[in-house]
Design an enzyme around this catalytic site. Structure first.
Site, mmCIF file in Angstrom:
data_model
loop_
_atom_site.group_PDB
_atom_site.id
_atom_site.type_symbol
_atom_site.label_atom_id
_atom_site.label_comp_id
_atom_site.label_asym_id
_atom_site.label_seq_id
_atom_site.Cartn_x
_atom_site.Cartn_y
_atom_site.Cartn_z
ATOM 1 N N ASP A 25 0.918 -1.045 0.069
ATOM 2 C CA ASP A 25 0.020 -0.020 0.077
ATOM 3 C C ASP A 25 1.078 1.223 0.100
ATOM 4 O O ASP A 25 1.480 1.735 1.098
ATOM 5 C CB ASP A 25 -0.770 -0.173 1.305
ATOM 6 C CG ASP A 25 -1.687 1.242 1.304
ATOM 7 O OD1 ASP A 25 -1.736 1.825 0.329
ATOM 8 O OD2 ASP A 25 -2.455 1.322 2.564
ATOM 9 N N LYS A 86 3.081 11.130 -3.073
ATOM 10 C CA LYS A 86 2.149 10.610 -3.982
ATOM 11 C C LYS A 86 1.233 11.674 -4.593
ATOM 12 O O LYS A 86 0.799 11.343 -5.780
ATOM 13 C CB LYS A 86 1.060 9.733 -3.099
ATOM 14 C CG LYS A 86 0.243 8.948 -3.792
ATOM 15 C CD LYS A 86 -0.276 7.920 -2.844
ATOM 16 C CE LYS A 86 -1.223 7.217 -3.649
ATOM 17 N NZ LYS A 86 -2.167 6.180 -2.619
ATOM 18 N N GLU A 185 -7.001 0.826 -4.925
ATOM 19 C CA GLU A 185 -7.084 0.643 -3.554
ATOM 20 C C GLU A 185 -8.519 0.096 -2.893
ATOM 21 O O GLU A 185 -8.496 -0.734 -2.134
ATOM 22 C CB GLU A 185 -6.594 1.976 -2.715
ATOM 23 C CG GLU A 185 -5.101 2.339 -2.896
ATOM 24 C CD GLU A 185 -4.709 3.829 -2.615
ATOM 25 O OE1 GLU A 185 -5.551 4.455 -2.346
ATOM 26 O OE2 GLU A 185 -3.774 4.114 -2.786
ATOM 27 N N ASP A 207 -12.778 5.342 0.687
ATOM 28 C CA ASP A 207 -11.201 5.269 1.229
ATOM 29 C C ASP A 207 -10.701 6.574 1.150
ATOM 30 O O ASP A 207 -10.642 7.255 0.056
ATOM 31 C CB ASP A 207 -10.574 4.480 0.176
ATOM 32 C CG ASP A 207 -9.081 4.354 0.309
ATOM 33 O OD1 ASP A 207 -8.536 5.048 1.457
ATOM 34 O OD2 ASP A 207 -8.277 3.739 -0.463
#
Length: 623
Positions: A25, A86, A185, A207
């Site tokens: 992850d 990210k 994800e 999420d």
């Protein structure tokens, strides 16, 4: 007699041999690595027993630090410490200006698609920074498992575009690792949650991580995971909660907005601690060191916190509504909501999401670990430790893919929310007589006009045999692999000439484009359809004008007298005038009027063609 050992499909030929694989992850704020041990997916710890690795990289003259130690130096050395990389990966330098808040880095000003961050160890790209995080996680896995990994599954937000997905794969390639698959994800969370609970039905995966938000609506049935729809915001997460608290502290303490980078980092760290404290407490004390060495003390209670963050939480509910609408469902159809990401620990998030979906959110699986666990389960399947039949994973492409057609229109080849991997083709033809080449413009988005969508790539198909307009048959095939990466091929059917492109688009999708693509397609649906209808009529008018003009040049003097030619040219002029200023219905009527007024000319041309074809032949030759 010795026995010949046979293995089941997808499994090892050596007894009890377990192929080593891991799921990662790769998060905005924190990252984790997990693997399957004794049939159970678990996250792996470092030497200090910590599961979570902060996604922070600190560059020093003597080397690189990753994780907790790097995070500790973020405030004291912000220009050389990269956090939340990210948010930067797969973006161009101009796009970074659209990200919320200030970015405490010095970017090397060069004319390049990929931004480079200036550090004491040299200029580094977001891809290289991400590769350092991956190296740290894979090293942890290999030391824990006692062997080299055969491959890894890396998770990405469902709303990552092609550039961001490719950049993530590039980070693994730079680090020297084999990527088995990029996995959305929310889908990874569904894998973990579905297998753990055995629950069938329709579920929402909410999420909310440190820097990104995703919502997916999935149907789970006997191990089959189908993503019905996706939505999200690639620049919204817990970091934004922290930033609002930090700005509140600055207002309370009288700190100027243009304060130094170290103070900003210090305030962000304090804000994060305050947010986490309010998960259990009703009020928390805050103490901040101000520029110049003085300090400020204050308190933040839950009610004040809710006033700050409620607009951001409600902003996540818009994509939730769109995802339900795309799936053809209402909130009542959702059996439960799986909460994923560290930011879902905020009680207010759970409260408002529960109100929206009219059900109590499920939090039985650690929201920080669930994505890594799902990735590990998928990696275990992909390396052959389990049969692929044990789990069928169906993912979707988040935005429609298509090509530009005449008139600046978009023809969608693969609609959004199509299950991937997928390959689809469609036939097109030439617009002009004798056309020997065709430009293929690949687009992504939901609008009807090219100008309202994102350009992914362009390439040319050459060597088309010269034919009359409309005779060529050119098949354009779009293929999206399991990682969501696109390749496009064009082939002229009669000659077999081909051209293709693998889409590795320039790093350039802005936040505003990501956030507004779906909303705009809904808000502008009527005007888009009207614009498309108008352009289609305009293209048809242009085709008629070009064909008739070419015909007049070819045989007008031969087949028409002056009066007849004037009639044809008058009709042609009327259509050209309406084309310039008319609406859809006026252009359509003008085309029909021209065709009616020129019927005699068309008939003469056909008769002339037949006579020429029969010249020198007898009737028997055509029997």
């Amino acid at each position: 007699m010795a026995l010949l050992q046979l293995s089941e499909p997808g499994q090892s030929t050596v007894p009890h041999q377990h192929r080593l694989a891991a799921g990662i992850d790769l998060g905005t704020t924190n990252s984790l690595v997990a693997t399957v041990r004794s049939g159970k997916a678990v996250t792996l710890t470092d030497d200090d027993g910590e599961h979570i690795l902060p996604s922070v990289v600190h560059y020093r003259e003597g080397g690189v630090e990753v994780g907790r130690k790097a995070k500790e130096g973020a405030a004291s050395d912000p220009l050389n410490t990269v956090v939340s990389v990210k948010r930067l990966i797969g973006r161009g330098l101009s796009d970074l200006k659209t990200l919320a808040g200030r970015l405490p880095y010095e970017f090397h000003d060069v004319d390049a698609a990929v931004p480079r961050i200036h550090t004491v160890a040299g200029d580094v790209s977001p891809v290289e920074v991400s590769s350092e995080i991956l190296k740290k996680l894979v090293k942890r896995a290999e030391e824990s498992l006692g062997g080299q990994l055969e491959g890894i599954v890396i998770t990405v937000p469902a709303y990552f575009d092609d550039a961001q997905r490719q950049a993530t794969k590039d980070a693994a390639t730079i680090a020297g690792f084999k990527v088995l698959r990029l996995l959305n994800e929310p889908t990874a969370a569904a894998v973990a949650y579905g297998l753990d609970s055995g629950s069938d039905g329709v579920h929402a995966i909410y999420d909310l991580g440190g820097g990104t938000f995703d919502i997916s609506i999935l149907r789970l049935n006997r191990g089959v995971f189908e993503v019905l729809s996706t939505g999200g915001d690639s620049a919204l997460g817990g970091d934004d909660f922290d930033r609002l608290i930090a700005e509140w502290i600055m207002q309370q303490a009288g700190i100027r907005e243009d304060t130094d980078h170290s103070t900003l980092r210090h305030l962000m760290q304090i804000a994060c601690k305050a947010k986490e404290a309010l998960t259990d407490a009703e009020v928390t004390k805050i103490e901040a060191t101000l520029p110049g060495g003085s300090s400020w003390q204050g308190e933040l209670n839950r009610e004040q916190f809710h006033q700050l963050v409620d607009p951001l939480i409600r902003k996540t509910l818009g994509p939730c509504r769109r995802a339900l609408r795309d799936a053809g469902l209402s909130a009542e159809d959702i059996e439960d909501v799986v909460m994923v990401g560290g930011s879902t620990r905020v009680p207010r998030v759970r409260e408002l999401v529960g109100e929206f979906f009219r059900t109590e959110p499920l939090v039985s699986i650690d929201p920080d670990r669930v994505v890594a666990i799902g990735a590990a389960i998928q990696a275990d399947v992909l390396v052959g430790n389990k049969s692929d039949n044990e789990m069928l994973l169906l993912d979707v492409n988040p935005l429609s893919l298509g090509i530009e057609t005449m008139g600046g229109l978009v023809e969608k080849i693969i609609p959004r929310n199509t299950t991937i991997p997928v390959a689809r083709g469609q036939e097109f033809t030439t617009f002009k007589d004798g056309q020997t080449a065709m430009a293929v413009h690949v687009l992504q988005g939901e609008r009807e006009l090219v100008s309202d969508n994102r350009s992914l790539a362009r390439f040319e198909l050459r060597g088309i045999p010269p034919m009359v307009a409309g005779a060529a048959r050119i098949r354009v095939t779009f293929s999206v692999d399991a990682d969501g990466l696109l390749s496009v091929e064009a082939e002229e059917q009669s000659s077999g000439v081909k051209a293709s492109v693998e889409v590795k688009p320039s790093y350039g999708l802005t936040d505003s484009e990501v956030e507004s693509m779906l909303r705009d397609s809904i808000d502008h649906a009527r005007e888009d359809m009207e614009a498309r209808a108008l352009r289609e009529q305009q293209v048809e008018a242009e085709r008629v004008i070009e064909a008739l003009t070419a015909a007049l040049a070819d045989d007008g003097d031969e087949l028409l007298d002056d009066s007849e030619r004037n009639t044809v040219e008058a009709a042609l002029g009327e259509l050209a005038g309406v084309l310039e200023n008319g609406d859809q219905s006026q252009i359509k009527a003008a085309i029909e009027s021209l065709e009616k007024r020129c019927e005699f000319y068309v008939e003469r041309r056909m008769n002339s063609s037949v006579r020429k074809a029969m010249s020198g032949h007898s009737i028997e030759d055509f029997e």
